[in-house]
Design a protein around this motif. Sequence first.
Motif, PDB file in Angstrom:
ATOM      1  N   ILE A 130      11.256  -3.584   5.450  1.00  0.00           N
ATOM      2  CA  ILE A 130      12.328  -3.329   4.476  1.00  0.00           C
ATOM      3  C   ILE A 130      11.880  -3.737   3.079  1.00  0.00           C
ATOM      4  N   LYS A 131      11.322  -4.933   2.971  1.00  0.00           N
ATOM      5  CA  LYS A 131      10.875  -5.429   1.667  1.00  0.00           C
ATOM      6  C   LYS A 131       9.781  -4.555   1.074  1.00  0.00           C
ATOM      7  N   ASP A 132       8.810  -4.161   1.893  1.00  0.00           N
ATOM      8  CA  ASP A 132       7.708  -3.350   1.388  1.00  0.00           C
ATOM      9  C   ASP A 132       8.193  -1.993   0.896  1.00  0.00           C
ATOM     10  N   PHE A 133       9.068  -1.354   1.677  1.00  0.00           N
ATOM     11  CA  PHE A 133       9.572  -0.038   1.273  1.00  0.00           C
ATOM     12  C   PHE A 133      10.424  -0.124   0.016  1.00  0.00           C
ATOM     13  N   LEU A 134      11.306  -1.110  -0.053  1.00  0.00           N
ATOM     14  CA  LEU A 134      12.167  -1.217  -1.236  1.00  0.00           C
ATOM     15  C   LEU A 134      11.375  -1.617  -2.475  1.00  0.00           C
ATOM     16  N   ASP A 135      10.373  -2.471  -2.306  1.00  0.00           N
ATOM     17  CA  ASP A 135       9.506  -2.808  -3.440  1.00  0.00           C
ATOM     18  C   ASP A 135       8.809  -1.548  -3.958  1.00  0.00           C
ATOM     19  N   TYR A 136       8.412  -0.687  -3.019  1.00  0.00           N
ATOM     20  CA  TYR A 136       7.794   0.587  -3.421  1.00  0.00           C
ATOM     21  C   TYR A 136       8.826   1.481  -4.118  1.00  0.00           C
ATOM     22  N   ILE A 150      16.714   7.953 -13.832  1.00  0.00           N
ATOM     23  CA  ILE A 150      16.114   6.984 -14.743  1.00  0.00           C
ATOM     24  C   ILE A 150      15.628   5.783 -13.930  1.00  0.00           C
ATOM     25  N   PRO A 151      14.325   5.501 -13.980  1.00  0.00           N
ATOM     26  CA  PRO A 151      13.780   4.406 -13.167  1.00  0.00           C
ATOM     27  C   PRO A 151      13.960   3.043 -13.819  1.00  0.00           C
ATOM     28  N   ASN A 152      13.767   2.016 -12.996  1.00  0.00           N
ATOM     29  CA  ASN A 152      13.683   0.660 -13.520  1.00  0.00           C
ATOM     30  C   ASN A 152      12.338   0.493 -14.222  1.00  0.00           C
ATOM     31  N   LYS A 153      12.207  -0.588 -14.963  1.00  0.00           N
ATOM     32  CA  LYS A 153      10.904  -0.910 -15.533  1.00  0.00           C
ATOM     33  C   LYS A 153       9.983  -1.305 -14.380  1.00  0.00           C
ATOM     34  N   PRO A 154       8.891  -0.555 -14.167  1.00  0.00           N
ATOM     35  CA  PRO A 154       8.050  -0.819 -12.992  1.00  0.00           C
ATOM     36  C   PRO A 154       7.325  -2.161 -13.055  1.00  0.00           C
ATOM     37  N   GLU A 155       7.163  -2.741 -11.885  1.00  0.00           N
ATOM     38  CA  GLU A 155       6.403  -3.974 -11.750  1.00  0.00           C
ATOM     39  C   GLU A 155       5.215  -3.726 -10.824  1.00  0.00           C
ATOM     40  N   LYS A 156       4.314  -4.664 -10.749  1.00  0.00           N
ATOM     41  CA  LYS A 156       3.129  -4.493  -9.906  1.00  0.00           C
ATOM     42  C   LYS A 156       3.548  -4.425  -8.439  1.00  0.00           C
ATOM     43  N   TYR A 157       2.922  -3.492  -7.718  1.00  0.00           N
ATOM     44  CA  TYR A 157       3.247  -3.323  -6.307  1.00  0.00           C
ATOM     45  C   TYR A 157       1.986  -2.951  -5.541  1.00  0.00           C
ATOM     46  N   ALA A 158       1.792  -3.569  -4.406  1.00  0.00           N
ATOM     47  CA  ALA A 158       0.697  -3.217  -3.497  1.00  0.00           C
ATOM     48  C   ALA A 158       1.229  -3.341  -2.078  1.00  0.00           C
ATOM     49  N   SER A 159       1.196  -2.251  -1.326  1.00  0.00           N
ATOM     50  CA  SER A 159       1.753  -2.253   0.017  1.00  0.00           C
ATOM     51  C   SER A 159       0.941  -3.133   0.969  1.00  0.00           C
ATOM     52  N   LYS A 160       1.653  -3.829   1.838  1.00  0.00           N
ATOM     53  CA  LYS A 160       1.010  -4.622   2.878  1.00  0.00           C
ATOM     54  C   LYS A 160       0.932  -3.845   4.182  1.00  0.00           C
ATOM     55  N   LYS A 161       1.422  -2.593   4.121  1.00  0.00           N
ATOM     56  CA  LYS A 161       1.346  -1.642   5.244  1.00  0.00           C
ATOM     57  C   LYS A 161       1.931  -2.163   6.558  1.00  0.00           C
ATOM     58  N   LYS A 186       4.959   7.569   2.631  1.00  0.00           N
ATOM     59  CA  LYS A 186       4.034   7.848   3.735  1.00  0.00           C
ATOM     60  C   LYS A 186       2.578   7.790   3.290  1.00  0.00           C
ATOM     61  N   SER A 187       2.320   8.216   2.045  1.00  0.00           N
ATOM     62  CA  SER A 187       0.942   8.199   1.551  1.00  0.00           C
ATOM     63  C   SER A 187       0.471   6.777   1.242  1.00  0.00           C
ATOM     64  N   VAL A 188       1.426   5.870   1.053  1.00  0.00           N
ATOM     65  CA  VAL A 188       1.109   4.475   0.775  1.00  0.00           C
ATOM     66  C   VAL A 188       1.033   3.666   2.067  1.00  0.00           C
ATOM     67  N   ASN A 189       1.961   3.967   2.983  1.00  0.00           N
ATOM     68  CA  ASN A 189       2.020   3.245   4.250  1.00  0.00           C
ATOM     69  C   ASN A 189       2.311   4.209   5.409  1.00  0.00           C
ATOM     70  N   PRO A 190       1.273   4.733   6.045  1.00  0.00           N
ATOM     71  CA  PRO A 190       1.471   5.677   7.152  1.00  0.00           C
ATOM     72  C   PRO A 190       1.962   5.018   8.437  1.00  0.00           C
ATOM     73  N   ASN A 191       2.089   3.704   8.429  1.00  0.00           N
ATOM     74  CA  ASN A 191       2.508   2.980   9.637  1.00  0.00           C
ATOM     75  C   ASN A 191       4.026   2.947   9.822  1.00  0.00           C
ATOM     76  N   ALA A 192       4.754   3.441   8.834  1.00  0.00           N
ATOM     77  CA  ALA A 192       6.214   3.332   8.863  1.00  0.00           C
ATOM     78  C   ALA A 192       6.877   4.669   9.184  1.00  0.00           C
ATOM     79  N   THR A 193       8.020   4.601   9.870  1.00  0.00           N
ATOM     80  CA  THR A 193       8.879   5.762  10.114  1.00  0.00           C
ATOM     81  C   THR A 193      10.235   5.471   9.484  1.00  0.00           C
ATOM     82  N   ILE A 194      10.714   6.416   8.661  1.00  0.00           N
ATOM     83  CA  ILE A 194      11.984   6.205   7.971  1.00  0.00           C
ATOM     84  C   ILE A 194      12.937   7.349   8.309  1.00  0.00           C
TER      85      ILE A 194
END
Length: 274
Positions: A130-136, A150-161, A186-194
């Motif tokens: 949940i945290k990884d997907f929402l951070d993305y 209109i997006p939020n101001k982006p912050e640094k993000y790196a998926s832990k997959k 999916k292109s960032v984390n192919p291990n997840a199903t949403i």
Amino acid sequence: MKKYVLGMIAGLSLCANVVMADKIHPISREMGSGTRGAFTEIFHIQKEIQGKKVDGTTDKAEVTNSTGVMITTVSNDKDAIGYISLGSLKDNVKAVSIDGVAPSVANVNNKTYKVSRPFNVVVKEENALIKDFLDYAVNAKDVIEKAGYIPNKPEKYASKKPSGKLRVVGSSSVTPLMQKLAESYKSVNPNATIEISQSDSTTGVNSIVEGIADIGMVSRDLKPAELEKGIKNRVLAIDGLAVIVNKSNPVKNISKEQVQKIFKGEITDWKEVK
């Protein structure tokens, strides 16, 4: 004489049709819709009962249960007026200006178009997925902008997959954006199903409270009573609300006060909209 009477009846019928053709047909969303909640609050379409402000939409308004049905209804009725998410706007309906300001991402951004609301996501407890997907999702600036929001101001993000499945439930207005974000993820984390289920904002909140979904989609501000149930929210993006009419309707601009009176049933004829 018989022909004369029949002719008069036909003539009266024709006149009645001409008059009725000018009657405004307000189209609203269902109770529980975050879009309806935001719309009635922004335009002050409310009435007071026992000291509390409640939805004041006229009983004569036709009710639709999704963004798609709203668009179809307005596109098929030349006297209809409704409202949708700006990001969901299609070319088979026309968005009107409000108090002389056109609905656009640029005008929401520069705050000249004041008809906007947050797209929220709500959770009760966060796991790694949940945290990884929402951070993305909250940082997916390109996806959000391309979708018309209109997006939020982006912050640094790196998926832990992290692996696993998420069930996302709620607002039909947020759903199209959420689908794009899930596909991009999916292109960032192919291990997840949403899995995404479209309903309304209130269902999105209740599904989280009851523990039958992982993420709720809410297209309005959260109510204090909802937050008291232990849910947490994050702003996914900011969305404008577009007031829409049939493409054949000559009206291009409408005042905020006129929108209020139309949906409260106080203005019922297009001739009153100038």
